[in-house]
Design a protein around this motif. Structure first.
Motif, PDB file in Angstrom:
ATOM      1  N   MET A 172     -90.040  -1.954-101.589  1.00 61.38           N
ATOM      2  CA  MET A 172     -89.893  -0.578-102.108  1.00 61.38           C
ATOM      3  C   MET A 172     -89.989  -0.610-103.630  1.00 61.38           C
ATOM      4  SD  MET A 172     -86.834   2.091-101.290  1.00 61.38           S
ATOM      5  CE  MET A 172     -86.201   1.086 -99.971  1.00 61.38           C
ATOM      6  N   ASP A 217     -98.445  -3.051 -98.881  1.00 62.92           N
ATOM      7  CA  ASP A 217     -97.987  -1.769 -99.456  1.00 62.92           C
ATOM      8  C   ASP A 217     -97.666  -0.783 -98.352  1.00 62.92           C
ATOM      9  OD1 ASP A 217     -98.351  -2.435-102.223  1.00 62.92           O
ATOM     10  OD2 ASP A 217    -100.523  -2.268-101.887  1.00 62.92           O
ATOM     11  N   LYS A 254     -94.410  -1.649 -96.640  1.00 56.31           N
ATOM     12  CA  LYS A 254     -93.281  -1.330 -97.522  1.00 56.31           C
ATOM     13  C   LYS A 254     -92.973   0.173 -97.440  1.00 56.31           C
ATOM     14  CE  LYS A 254     -93.607  -3.522-101.686  1.00 56.31           C
ATOM     15  NZ  LYS A 254     -93.904  -3.451-103.130  1.00 56.31           N
ATOM     16  N   GLN A 255     -94.023   0.955 -97.470  1.00 59.10           N
ATOM     17  CA  GLN A 255     -93.844   2.415 -97.417  1.00 59.10           C
ATOM     18  C   GLN A 255     -93.245   2.831 -96.074  1.00 59.10           C
ATOM     19  OE1 GLN A 255     -94.495   4.906 -99.962  1.00 59.10           O
ATOM     20  NE2 GLN A 255     -93.136   5.857 -98.456  1.00 59.10           N
ATOM     21  N   LYS A 293     -91.332   1.098 -94.198  1.00 63.69           N
ATOM     22  CA  LYS A 293     -89.909   0.703 -94.199  1.00 63.69           C
ATOM     23  C   LYS A 293     -89.091   1.796 -94.936  1.00 63.69           C
ATOM     24  CE  LYS A 293     -86.337  -2.413 -94.549  1.00 63.69           C
ATOM     25  NZ  LYS A 293     -85.399  -1.541 -95.206  1.00 63.69           N
ATOM     26  N   THR A 294     -89.590   2.237 -96.084  1.00 62.40           N
ATOM     27  CA  THR A 294     -88.904   3.294 -96.832  1.00 62.40           C
ATOM     28  C   THR A 294     -88.744   4.527 -95.960  1.00 62.40           C
ATOM     29  OG1 THR A 294     -89.962   2.520 -98.853  1.00 62.40           O
ATOM     30  CG2 THR A 294     -89.003   4.712 -98.929  1.00 62.40           C
TER      31      THR A 294
END
Ligand code: K7E
Ligand code: CUA
Length: 764
Positions: free
Chosen positions: A1, A664, A667-668, A670-671
């Protein structure tokens, strides 16, 4: 993040957890400490307690003030004296996009004079629409003295809908005053002129210059004045001033005073004494009494001729029909105010120290008996003052305007020269109390003071000067509205409110609960015409249409993007932007401003507005939303590209500044999963409480549900791209998914706070 997102998420969770905590204890100062520190007296504290409105509190009354030379209307609450709104009326007002979007430009264009745009007004007298003499909370009218115009403001959205220009006058002060069922709006001329467009030398003043009084017909069903059904009384060139409509026994009649029945024409530069000397020689001027009901019958019967396309009742006809009379009134009078029961009329003379109370019964008797003391030079019958007067009372030097109390026979008159308000009894003719005002009071307004049943309670003095009342701000001082408690026997000054937007002249105040303004328009609404806009655009239907050199852009706005974000036109094109705000949430207005094209819009939820301009010069014109509508408001932006004529696009597509990979994307995602957990816990809190009992929360939940729907769509798109291995688009759509989640969470948290602060109960 990334750091930005981490911070945003921690803010959300922090807000969620922090809500239950009590705010840190504030310093324990006592009331005595504060009084000592600030030098306040017991009386000050009492005044403060009478006006102070805690956060979230509401006012009992709303006051609508003329904005004088600003051409606006100013709305504030009473007793808090907090300003709530400026309404653009005769003057462009950027905050409301008034005079910038095509729809409101069309309203202002109705007020053109000889084809010229008039970009200001001198507003004097606002008036509410009435039913049986009571304010009905539907419309507000206001006059422009400088350019004789009347505007109609619809109180369902506080917007100006119509401007009409007087067909005969060149100034109009005695408007706007309504008849008891808003059949007509009175508008009297001030400075006499020759009716019609011809030049007439001042030497022919007596023969060719005229005053007058227009009764504008109002159509209550559509909320518009009807110039074609309105009529004007031709009057002698006496400088007609204020007006008021009769009520009860005097219903059907109108009263208008005048201040220069000397018919003086001035001319200092010719060695003649000035107007002020020539207009104040006689001891009396004239009150004009007109019968509008009978006049309307004459019009309906086809007995009145149209001049310049408008009904004009000549003096000759009015005299013949017995619908126009004069009564002497004190030297250079200013106010004329009919009592709530319509039995008396109070007039005050600026150069006198008396208020004069006329009796309608006596006036009526004189008219019926045809008992006149003579005729004026124009053949208008004059009723003798002794045959019309009830009493005269010494109220102070320079009395102007009178307001009626809820208590029978009790009135308040502003005393200009003495800077005072005099409370007196007009039935018995005696003074009850006097209060000093800072300084030089003009009009007064009592709560619902012009209605058939005034509320009393508060009186506001609208002062002409504000010397030494406020921190200095240069030679132009603010105006000073002074709030007075009139609930007791003695008047009590409560509060000074500076008003920095034009001389107020007059204010009207209405019980706040009579107003029921909307919070959103039906989607795709042209608010100025009050109908569905032909340019309404739905989500997903945005488009750009070219027809020769004309380009129409049908766009939408919703948190936090403008569609389209790129508009391409050619040098020389005429561009019309049409934007619909798709929001249904309260207070989610979006603005739209563009570089160098004088385009500035205010688009409230549901509204559709247009802006038309010529893209004269090739170049790049950024545009953006001007309302801080959401966390990603700054990103609510776009580009108008005006291409040179014959421009050939170079090969290639838009190269993004950043490339994204699977890492990327993951990661997004997961957010987004973490954010969803926050949303779920807020939703759990809301649904475990009786949130449906709170309309504010129900609205927030509806809005949040919408946002969540958009989130789901974005999520689907991102997953689609990920499946194809396009991690560039997958990451960007996942980011958009998160944007909608943030908006959802924001709404959810607001709903949760509201429930906590308003004692919601757990239901499961
Ligand atoms: Cu200023 Cu009614 Cu125009 Cu008196 S008016 S003060
Ligand atoms: Cu919409 Cu800022």
């Amino acid at each position: 993040m990334n750091v930005k997102k981490k911070r945003a998420l921690s803010l959300l969770t922090g807000a969620l957890m922090g809500l239950g905590m009590a705010s840190s204890a504030y310093a324990q100062t006592s009331l005595e400490d504060v009084m000592k520190d600030r030098g306040l007296t017991q009386k000050d504290l009492l005044a403060a307690a009478k006006t102070y409105t805690p956060s979230g509190g509401r006012d009992e009354y709303l006051a609508f003030s003329s904005g004088g030379q600003s051409g606006h209307v100013i709305v504030y609450g009473v007793p808090s004296m907090r300003i709530l709104k400026y309404i653009g009326v005769f003057t462009p007002e950027p905050w409301q996009g008034y005079g910038f979007d095509d729809e409101s430009k069309a309203v202002l264009a109705q007020g053109r004079i000889d084809g010229k745009d008039i970009k200001f007004g001198d507003t004097h007298h606002p008036a509410f629409s009435e039913t049986k003499g009571e304010y009905n909370g539907r419309y507000l009218f206001i006059n422009d003295k400088a350019n004789p115009r009347i505007a109609v403001i619809d109180l369902h959205d506080f917007e100006t809908k119509q401007i009409v220009v007087n067909p005969f006058f060149r100034s109009a002060h005695g408007g706007a005053f309504v008849t008891p069922n808003t059949e007509y709006v009175m508008d009297a001329a001030q400075y006499a002129v020759p009716f019609g467009d011809d030049f007439v030398p001042l030497e022919e003043f007596n023969e060719k210059y005229r005053g007058g009084l227009t009764y504008w017909k109002f159509n209550d069903k559509v909320g518009r004045l009807e110039p074609e059904n309105s009529f004007t009384f031709e009057m002698p060139p006496y400088s007609q001033d204020l007006s008021d409509a009769g009520k009860g026994p005097s219903e059907g009649w109108g009263f208008t005073n005048s201040f220069c029945s000397e018919r003086y024409v001035g001319g200092i530069e010719r060695g003649r004494p000035p107007f002020e000397a020539g207009c104040s020689q006689k001891d009396t001027d004239f009150m004009h009494v007109t019968n509008w009901k009978k006049a309307a019958e004459l019009v309906a019967a086809g007995k009145v001729k149209k001049v310049n396309g408008s009904y004009l009742i000549t003096m000759e006809q009015a005299v013949k029909e017995g619908i126009f009379f004069l009564i002497p009134e004190p030297k250079s009078p200013h106010g004329v105010d009919v009592s709530p029961d319509g039995t008396h009329i109070i007039v005050s003379g600026k150069l006198d120290s008396h208020a004069w109370v006329y009796s309608w019964e006596k006036i009526k008797k004189a008219i019926e008996a045809k008992k006149f003391e003579g005729k004026d030079p124009y053949g208008v019958p004059i009723i003798a003052m002794k045959d019309a007067l009830h009493t005269q009372v010494q109220v102070g030097l320079g009395p102007l305007h009178t307001q009626y109390d809820a208590k029978e026979c009790v009135v308040y008159t502003s005393i200009y020269v003495d800077s005072m308000v005099t409370k007196w009894n007009y039935c018995e003719g005696k003074v009850l109390d006097q209060l000093h005002i800072h300084y030089n009071v003009g009009h007064l307004v009592a709560m619902e003071g012009d209605s058939a049943s005034p509320d009393g309670k508060y009186l506001i003095a609208l002062n002409k000067l504000a010397i030494d009342r406020f921190n200095p701000v240069g030679p132009l001082h603010p105006q000073n509205h002074q709030l007075i408690d009139i609930s007791g026997d003695k008047m009590q000054l409560l509060y000074d409110m500076p008003l920095p937007l034009g001389e107020p002249h007059y204010v009207v105040a209405i019980k706040a609960d009579k107003l029921k303004p909307v919070v959103r328009y039906k989607t795709g609404w042209n608010s100025r015409a009050d109908k569905k806009s032909e340019f309404k655009t739905r989500a997903g239907r945005e488009k750009t249409v070219r027809d020769g050199n004309k380009v129409d852009v049908y766009g939408t706005l919703i948190r936090s993007h403008i569609t389209p974000e790129i508009i391409e036109v050619e040098e020389g094109d005429t561009v019309s932007l049409h934007f619909t705000n798709l929001e249904r949430a309260q207070d989610e207005t979006h603005g739209f401003a563009m570089y160098g094209q004088n385009v500035n819009l205010s688009i409230e939820p549901g509204k559709t507005v247009s802006a038309t301009f010529k893209a004269e010069k090739a170049g790049v014109y950024p545009y953006y939303c001007t309302e801080f509508c959401s966390a990603l408001h700054l990103e609510m932006q776009g580009y108008l590209l005006v291409k040179p004529k014959g421009y050939k696009a170079k090969a290639g597509k838009i190269a993004e500044g950043t490339k994204y990979t699977k890492a990327d994307y993951d990661k997004q995602v997961k957010t987004n999963v973490d954010t969803q957990a926050v949303i779920d816990s807020v939703v759990a809190f809301i649904t475990s409480h009786n949130y449906k009992d709170f309309s504010t929360v129900v609205d927030l939940v509806t809005d949040a549900t919408d946002q969540l729907g958009f989130a789901a769509e974005a999520k689907k798109k991102s997953e689609g791209f990920a499946a194809k291995g396009d991690y560039q688009n997958a990451t960007l759509w996942a980011g958009q998914h998160w944007q909608y989640q943030v908006k959802t969470a924001d709404l959810g948290l607001r709903a949760k706070t509201h429930l906590e602060e308003n004692g919601a109960k757990k239901v499961k």
